[in-house]
Every structure is written in C-alpha cells, then in structure tokens.
Design an enzyme around this catalytic site. Structure first.
Site, PDB file in Angstrom:
ATOM      1  N   GLU A  37      38.203 -30.828  18.362  1.00 61.68           N
ATOM      2  CA  GLU A  37      38.453 -31.878  19.347  1.00 61.68           C
ATOM      3  C   GLU A  37      38.580 -33.201  18.622  1.00 61.68           C
ATOM      4  O   GLU A  37      37.711 -33.585  17.833  1.00 61.68           O
ATOM      5  CB  GLU A  37      37.345 -31.958  20.400  1.00 61.68           C
ATOM      6  CG  GLU A  37      37.661 -32.994  21.476  1.00 61.68           C
ATOM      7  CD  GLU A  37      36.671 -33.016  22.632  1.00 61.68           C
ATOM      8  OE1 GLU A  37      36.902 -33.767  23.601  1.00 61.68           O
ATOM      9  OE2 GLU A  37      35.656 -32.287  22.562  1.00 61.68           O
ATOM     10  N   GLU A  62      35.262 -38.210  15.691  1.00 63.20           N
ATOM     11  CA  GLU A  62      35.059 -39.384  16.541  1.00 63.20           C
ATOM     12  C   GLU A  62      34.917 -40.621  15.660  1.00 63.20           C
ATOM     13  O   GLU A  62      34.162 -40.606  14.689  1.00 63.20           O
ATOM     14  CB  GLU A  62      33.815 -39.209  17.408  1.00 63.20           C
ATOM     15  CG  GLU A  62      33.458 -40.403  18.269  1.00 63.20           C
ATOM     16  CD  GLU A  62      34.584 -40.800  19.207  1.00 63.20           C
ATOM     17  OE1 GLU A  62      35.035 -41.967  19.102  1.00 63.20           O
ATOM     18  OE2 GLU A  62      35.020 -39.957  20.013  1.00 63.20           O
ATOM     19  N   ASP A 112      43.289 -43.132  23.003  1.00 65.31           N
ATOM     20  CA  ASP A 112      43.756 -44.497  23.236  1.00 65.31           C
ATOM     21  C   ASP A 112      45.285 -44.489  23.318  1.00 65.31           C
ATOM     22  O   ASP A 112      45.957 -44.063  22.376  1.00 65.31           O
ATOM     23  CB  ASP A 112      43.296 -45.391  22.084  1.00 65.31           C
ATOM     24  CG  ASP A 112      43.442 -46.877  22.404  1.00 65.31           C
ATOM     25  OD1 ASP A 112      44.393 -47.231  23.130  1.00 65.31           O
ATOM     26  OD2 ASP A 112      42.627 -47.669  21.913  1.00 65.31           O
ATOM     27  N   LYS A 116      50.635 -51.462  23.967  1.00 67.84           N
ATOM     28  CA  LYS A 116      51.503 -52.535  23.488  1.00 67.84           C
ATOM     29  C   LYS A 116      52.491 -51.985  22.460  1.00 67.84           C
ATOM     30  O   LYS A 116      52.121 -51.197  21.590  1.00 67.84           O
ATOM     31  CB  LYS A 116      50.676 -53.663  22.887  1.00 67.84           C
ATOM     32  CG  LYS A 116      49.787 -54.380  23.905  1.00 67.84           C
ATOM     33  CD  LYS A 116      49.016 -55.519  23.277  1.00 67.84           C
ATOM     34  CE  LYS A 116      48.142 -56.222  24.317  1.00 67.84           C
ATOM     35  NZ  LYS A 116      47.352 -57.341  23.715  1.00 67.84           N
ATOM     36  N   ASP A 148      45.000 -40.321  31.498  1.00 66.98           N
ATOM     37  CA  ASP A 148      45.202 -40.967  32.793  1.00 66.98           C
ATOM     38  C   ASP A 148      46.285 -42.043  32.693  1.00 66.98           C
ATOM     39  O   ASP A 148      46.647 -42.641  33.695  1.00 66.98           O
ATOM     40  CB  ASP A 148      43.900 -41.604  33.286  1.00 66.98           C
ATOM     41  CG  ASP A 148      43.419 -42.714  32.359  1.00 66.98           C
ATOM     42  OD1 ASP A 148      43.338 -42.455  31.134  1.00 66.98           O
ATOM     43  OD2 ASP A 148      43.134 -43.815  32.840  1.00 66.98           O
TER      44      ASP A 148
END
Length: 231
Positions: A37, A62, A112, A116, A148
């Site tokens: 992951e 992470e 993320d 932009k 999302d």
C-alpha cells in the site's frame, strides 16, 4: 525531509542500513504473497489485512512521520511480523529501494491529487511515474485505486487504460470488505462521490514495458545524458 526508516518484526532501522533493493523476504520471512500500500495513512487497511491473513505479507509506505509511527506502534503491539513499513517519499522508494515484480496487489487510496498544474509532475500517477508503481506488480497482479478528486480519478483512469499491459475496470460500488481507509469511511458517510478503479497487469507483461506517453520522456532523458557524456 527526515531520513527514511524501515520497521519490521518489532525492529526499526534506517533505510540506509539495509541493502537495495530491500530484502523483503528476509524482513518478513515466509512463502506467502506480498501486497503493498502506497500512502497508508493511519493504516486501517494494512493493519486489518495483516491480522486477518497471517500467511500473507504486506508492505506499507508512508511519508508522514506521525502516521508511520501510529501504524508501527499498533503493529508492534499486535505482534504482526508479516508487515513491513517504510517511512519515506514514495517515488524515491519505488525508484531506488524496492524490488520489482514482487507484489500480487498494489493499493493506492486517496493519494494527493496535486491539483495545481505546476505540481502535476509530483503525482504518483503520471505518465512518467506510473511505471514505477506498476513495476511492483508480478505478472497478473492487480492495482487498486480510489480518490474523491473526480478529475484526478478520470485522469488516472485514462492513464491506465492507455497502458498496453493493463485491463482496467471501474468499480461502481464500495469494496466488498467495506471502506479501506478512514477517509473513505468518512466520505461514504457524507455521500461524497468516489472514483474506484481496479487494473490487472497482463500475465504475459514484458519486463520494463513503459507507458507510451512516459517512454518519450525517458528516452529524451537518456539522449540528453548521452550527449553530455560525449561532449
């Protein structure tokens, strides 16, 4: 950025003390299949999977130190020895530290989106970086993705569908095992739309196959290096 670290089997060491690529089979011994992951957050999915499938082996990456420590400590308290965690920047680790073709599944949930335009090159899923992600998969392996940010989801879908070694499916409903991250649980409760994708790597996928749009950038970089070397 803090130096990368690796937690496994109740131990933790700097990444620099381990060989590259990481000897994952030494860090989590056994013969079970690997899943990875990328950006595990608080570790909801990995923690549950590692506990439910003790014969499986799991790798988590992470960049956020706080989330890394949360999952590291929870895994240690539960005595999970089939879970390897790496704190560090994903693209660097994919390029320089992880073995190729080791995972039966790769998960990337709510990365993320870097919305932009000047930041697009920092996305985990870009034409010139997607092959670093796909390079973790064994032939026939599967990629699971959710976001999302629907514009990003559409871009990732188009990117994956235009890759010659993938078969892509859009998932219209929730995963069979329910929300896989805290973000997903929150967004489902709020009724927020979520884009979910599953992509299967062809069993006969050639090693080193590059995305057609990413290939030109790689070849241009190689050509530039060649000209510099001959000047």
């Amino acid at each position: 950025m803090l130096p990368a670290r690796v937690a496994y089997g109740g131990e933790e060491v700097p990444l620099s003390e381990l060989p590259a690529p990481l000897p994952l089979d030494r860090l989590a011994p056994g013969a079970g299949p690997w899943e990875a992951e990328l950006g595990f957050g608080k570790g909801r999915y990995l923690l549950g999977r590692a506990a439910e499938e003790p014969r499986g082996r799991f790798l988590g990456i992470e960049v956020a130190s706080r989330y890394y420590r949360i999952l590291r400590d929870r895994a240690a308290r539960r005595g999970l020895r089939n879970l390897v965690l790496v704190r560090g920047e994903a693209l660097y680790l994919l390029a320089a530290a992880l073995p190729c073709g080791f995972a039966r599944a790769v998960h990337a949930y709510f990365p993320d989106p870097w919305p932009k335009s000047r930041h697009l090159k920092r996305r985990l899923f870009d034409a010139e970086t997607v092959d670093l992600v796909l390079g973790l998969l064994a032939p026939g392996g599967r990629l699971y993705f959710a976001t999302d940010h629907l514009e990003y989801g559409a871009a990732v879908r188009e990117l994956l569908e235009s890759h010659g070694a993938l078969r892509v499916a859009v998932r219209r409903d929730l995963w069979a095992d329910g929300p896989r991250t805290n973000y997903e649980a929150k967004y489902v409760a709020e009724g927020r739309p979520i884009a979910r994708l599953e992509a299967a790597l062809a069993p006969s996928a050639a090693a080193g196959l590059l995305h057609p749009r990413g290939r030109s950038g790689v070849l241009a970089a190689r050509g530039s290096l060649g000209r510099e070397g001959g000047s």
